[in-house]
Structure formats: C-alpha cells, structure tokens
Design an enzyme around this catalytic site. Sequence first.
Site, PDB file in Angstrom:
ATOM      1  N   HIS A 184      40.389 -64.344  28.254  1.00 15.15           N
ATOM      2  CA  HIS A 184      41.026 -64.170  27.100  1.00 15.15           C
ATOM      3  C   HIS A 184      42.224 -64.975  26.685  1.00 15.15           C
ATOM      4  CE1 HIS A 184      38.386 -60.264  26.798  1.00 15.15           C
ATOM      5  NE2 HIS A 184      37.992 -61.251  26.633  1.00 15.15           N
ATOM      6  N   ASP A 280      45.831 -58.675  26.506  1.00 19.31           N
ATOM      7  CA  ASP A 280      45.610 -58.889  28.033  1.00 19.31           C
ATOM      8  C   ASP A 280      46.572 -59.715  28.576  1.00 19.31           C
ATOM      9  OD1 ASP A 280      42.265 -58.671  28.168  1.00 19.31           O
ATOM     10  OD2 ASP A 280      42.280 -59.572  26.350  1.00 19.31           O
TER      11      ASP A 280
END
Length: 379
Positions: A184, A280
């Site tokens: 991500h 993330d």
Amino acid sequence: MAAYLALNGCKVNLYNRSRERLEPIIKKGGIFLSGIYQGFGRLNKITDNIEEALSGTDIIMVVTPAVAHRYLAEKMSPYLRDGQKIILNPGRTGGTLEFYNILKSNNCNADLIISETQTFLYASRVVGPARAKIFGVKNRVAIAAFPSNRTREIIDKLYRILPQFSPVENVMKTSLDNIGSIFHPAPTLLNMAWIESTGGNFSYYQQGISPAISKIMEKMDQERMNVAESLGISPISALDWLRMSYGARGKSLYELLQNNKQYEGIGAPEEIKHRYILEDVPMGLVPISSLANYFGISTPTIDMIIELANLVYDTNFRKIGRTVKSLGLLGLNKKEIIDLVNKGSISNVEVHPKLRRTLYKGLDNIIYGQFAEYQKEVE
C-alpha cells in the site's frame, strides 16, 4: 464481513461510531452483497451505541483500519465480559499487543481472547449506501491469539463459518507478515501525481504497480522478512503470499500482481489522504522499523518510504505510530518477546535459537501440510 456472516446464518450486530454511515443500512435492515457472494444480509442490530452492540455477543469482529484499534479498545473496555473473543481483521503490525495494553490500562480485567488476522479475508469495497462488493476471497488467512496457546479456541469457534482462517505460531508471525505494509504505502506515494490528476481513475494493482515500483516493494519485503527472521520467525514473502492466497502465478512480484485476476477492477485511491498511508505507515511500517532499530537491523527502503510519507503529509508518523514501547516490548530481549506472545508471560528458561527455528519450521509444516487433517478433526 457483516453481510457475509449474516448471509451464512449468523446473528450479527453492526456497530459504527457514525450514525450517518449507518442510516442507509438501518433503513434497509441490512446490507446488499454483490460479487463472489450475492444476497441480502439482514442484521440483528444496527447501532452507534457500543454497549448495545456488544451486549449478548460471543465473537467481536473488529473490521476497521488499524488506526481505530486504540479508540475501539478504549470504548469497549467497560462493557467486555468473560469468555468473549475479539478478532482484529486485520491487526496490521502489533494490533493485538496494542489492543491488550489499552484494555489493561483502562482496567478491563475480563477473561478475553484477543486475536488478529494477518490480512483482511476479502478484496472488497463499499459500492453504495448499504451495498458492498467482494471481488475476491483469499484461500487462507493466518490467525493467532494472544497468548498463542489459546489460538485453537478461536479456530474451533470460527471454523464452520470461516474455514479460511488458519493458525500460525503467534501474533509476531501475523504482525510481521503484514503484506499490506508492502502493497500500500509505496505504490500510493509513488503514484501521487497520477492519483491527484485523475482522482484515482486507474487500476491500482495492475496499472499503478510498474516493474520499477515492484522492485522497491521487493526490497521492502526483504527488509520486513529480515526483522521477522531475527526473532526466529519464518516469514512468508509477498510473492509466496500471492501464490497461497489467490493462486496467482508468476516469477516476480510484478508478474504475480499482473496475473492476479481477483485484483482486477480494484481502483486506486481517489485522493492521497487514504488509509493506504494513514493506516499502513504508522500501524504497519513504523512498528517494523521500530523493531528493526531496537535489534540493530537495517531497513533503509522502509525508512525511506516512512520519511517520504512524513514529508508529503507534514506528519511525524514515527511519533504517532506503534513502536516497541507502545506495544509493551521495550526492555525485552528476543526470547522474552516470543515467551510473552506465546504464553502471556516471560519465563527464565533459555531455548537455543537454532532449536527455536527448528520448532517453528516444524510447526509451519504441520499447519501448511496437514491442515486438512486438522479440519477433519474439528468436524
């Protein structure tokens, strides 16, 4: 998750802190599901009152970005009772440890099992009011409880409805196999111009991850695995994870992503202010980097992506993210950390590192190679 469980005969309460998000679902009485699974999941209770949502429940599925874990642990703590099982879907890096520490700091003494999955079971999106679509479902999702000697209780409870959940040795394994932290942040940051100019009007995985970007991701992945191996944990590579989870084929990360049919149709974020960074980086990359620094392991590529995120978002993600200290690991050596996650306490018995690696490798062989026998046993 709520729609799928309801479609499969579970009595489901749905909680969200925002009443506005719940209104369309309240009006319909449930959620319409499309994609691989189709139908209307009628819900038992839909509420923004967390006490009401938790009342009478045996299993608590936390299905939120990891940045909400702290908030939810604090909100839940007065209303939890003995015997309840909490599953973070997923924990990202250190989710269960953070959740446990917050419950304890809020004087929650209920006899609970807190566990985490390594990733979210579905490749999915909300596609409209009271509507969700599941593009793909993973063949196997690793799960572990804290402490790990209670993982089997979670598996036994969930196997009938979620047979994809598969036990691994402990929550350090699920945390350090956090593939989302590899998939991500880097592609999102390195596609900033394209996201901002098109509003994310491109395929995230197939178009957004080029051969050059995939090389950076592979370096990050190796650094992540180095941290895991330093603790005696056998990590799974991002390449093998794609093969195992989706049956994708290819020799390189780029080829595997291009060939993964279940990622087709998943668009890029509409803006760079997105969980692919805001979740993330602080809840994925920062704790990996913190552990690496604690044990003297070099993670230059991961650190570069963290610093780039700090610059772009004008934020110190290292300050707000999970760290060795916030996870309650400061002052512990590697053996003590493994003791803690396996037994919930630290013992004084020394285990030779080579023996520990051999034991974990053997456990992996049992989990991966003989899980069918375990399934029969459960049935």
